[in-house]
Design an enzyme around this catalytic site. Structure first.
Site: not given
Ligand code: NAD
Ligand code: DAU
Length: 361
Positions: A137-139, A163, A167
């Protein structure tokens, strides 16, 4: 990659993982072994369309189960491991960081150990082809001020949430396994994804579903935080490009060049719902916006400099934010069964935990 080469995907029942599996089968067509422990975020319904497809082998299990992973590797001999499995929600990491350390740090460590043992036992040719791709992630880069340049691959790590720290830690382990053991790794650091099958704890699906039902739309702080949004299928195509052509040991930033303030994302969703699901009873959805207590340590801005992946691998996002968010809203409206299914007791419990104390300001 030939039609016969299988890959092991971890976390393939989650949001990005399931989109990756679906698009992999469509675009590449080689077998996928999908290892997922089905936490609250994992959902087999995301993969329903593959129920009768022998190219998708679902395995319910943990990435930290070394015996299971060793068996899967020796049985299927995958040419790559694509590692999505993680705890992924920042707010949950604030309420309970333990699971994040367990899966993101120890789980990734365990998977690296399994991959290393498997890789060491391969012959020269499969060794040459093998890749371990770590999805991050970019975080990990922390927070930007409004005029700071976007995150590049050389931006120093400065994670601010449990988180992000977990990562970052996993990224360092992956890097170390390349330098120390020669494991052929690749790492991607991506910005915020949105699209189909996203669990409604994250901003975009939460706002879509609350708007639909006329519930308050909880915007943290002043709503001016900025995220760089990428349509999930573009993330999947970027990962395929890195897997195919990425240089070993390198990291690639992936972003949508779509920086938006949270409040602008939320008003866009309100307007789309007013258009696509008008309700006399609810009226204008913008009236539902409610500014609530901020997230502790809330990163102000993320932005990705994606020049490296564009220049080296020729990848660019295909979707524009405006068309992608419209498609996403339409998908949630058309898939009410999926929505009802994920909004189980565990989901309600999370909503209560996260929002009960965040009273409107
Ligand atoms: P998600 O939470 O929707 O899915 C995670 C999946 O991993 C789930 O299906 C869960 O059951 C599985 N899992 C969790 N723990 C496990 C374990 N110990 N063994 C096997 N499976 C397990 O997450 P996502 O949003 O799809 O993100 C996927 C990946 O991409 C993560 O590594 C996250 O850090 C990264 N990522 C997410 C975003 C985003 O915006 N969602 C952006 C950049 C990177
Ligand atoms: O940048 C990549 C990341 O993006 C991934 O690594 C994470 O897995 C993914 O969850 C996401 O993180 P964020 O914290 O940016 O996403 P989230 O959707 O939780 O929140 C997006 C923005 O919106 C953040 O600034 C917080 C705000 N927010 C979120 C929620 C859930 C609100 O204002 N209200 C809300 O109820």
């Amino acid at each position: 990659m030939s039609k016969k080469d299988s890959i092991l995907v971890t976390g393939g029942a989650g949001f990005i993982g399931s989109n990756f599996v679906l698009t992999w089968i469509k675009e590449i067509g080689s077998p996928v072994i999908n290892l997922d422990s089905l936490t609250y975020a994992g959902n087999r319904n995301n993969l329903q369309s593959l129920n009768d497809d022998s190219r998708h082998i679902f395995v319910h299990g943990d990435i930290a189960d070394e015996a299971l992973v060793a068996r899967l590797l020796s049985e299927h001999k995958p040419t790559a491991i694509v590692h999505f499995a993680a705890e992924s929600h920042v707010d949950r990491s604030i309420v309970g960081p333990d699971a994040f350390i367990k899966t993101n740090v120890f789980g990734t460590f365990s998977l690296l150990q399994s991959a290393r043992a498997y890789y060491a036992g391969l012959n020269a040719e499969p060794q040459k082809a093998f890749r371990f791709l770590h999805v991050s992630t970019d975080e990990v880069y922390g927070s930007l001020a409004p005029d700071d340049p976007a995150f590049s691959e050389t931006t120093p790590y400065a994670p601010n949430s449990p988180y992000a720290a977990s990562k970052a830690s996993s990224d360092h382990l992956v890097r170390a396994y390349f330098h120390t053991y020669g494991l052929p790794v690749l790492t991607t650091n991506c910005s915020n994804n949105y699209g189909f099958y996203q669990f409604p704890e994250k901003l975009i699906p939460l706002m879509i579903l609350n708007s639909l039902e006329g519930k308050p739309l909880p915007v943290y702080g002043d709503g001016q935080n900025v995220r760089d949004w990428l349509f999930v299928e573009d993330h999947c195509s970027a990962i395929r490009a890195v897997l195919d052509r990425g240089r070993l040991g390198e990291t690639y930033n992936i972003g949508g060049s779509s920086e938006r303030k949270n409040i602008d994302v939320v008003t866009t969703i309100c307007d789309l719902l007013d258009e696509l699901a008008p309700s006399e009873k609810i009226g204008s959805r913008r009236k539902l916006i409610s500014y609530v207590k901020d997230r502790p340590g809330h990163d102000r801005r993320y932005a990705i400099d994606a020049r490296k992946i564009k220049q080296e691998l020729g990848w660019e996002p295909a979707a524009q934010f405006e068309s992608g968010i419209r498609k996403t809203v339409e998908w949630y409206l058309a898939n009410q069964d999926w929505v009802e299914n994920v909004r189980s007791g565990a989901y309600q419990q999370w909503i209560e935990t996260n929002y009960a104390e965040r009273v409107a300001r």
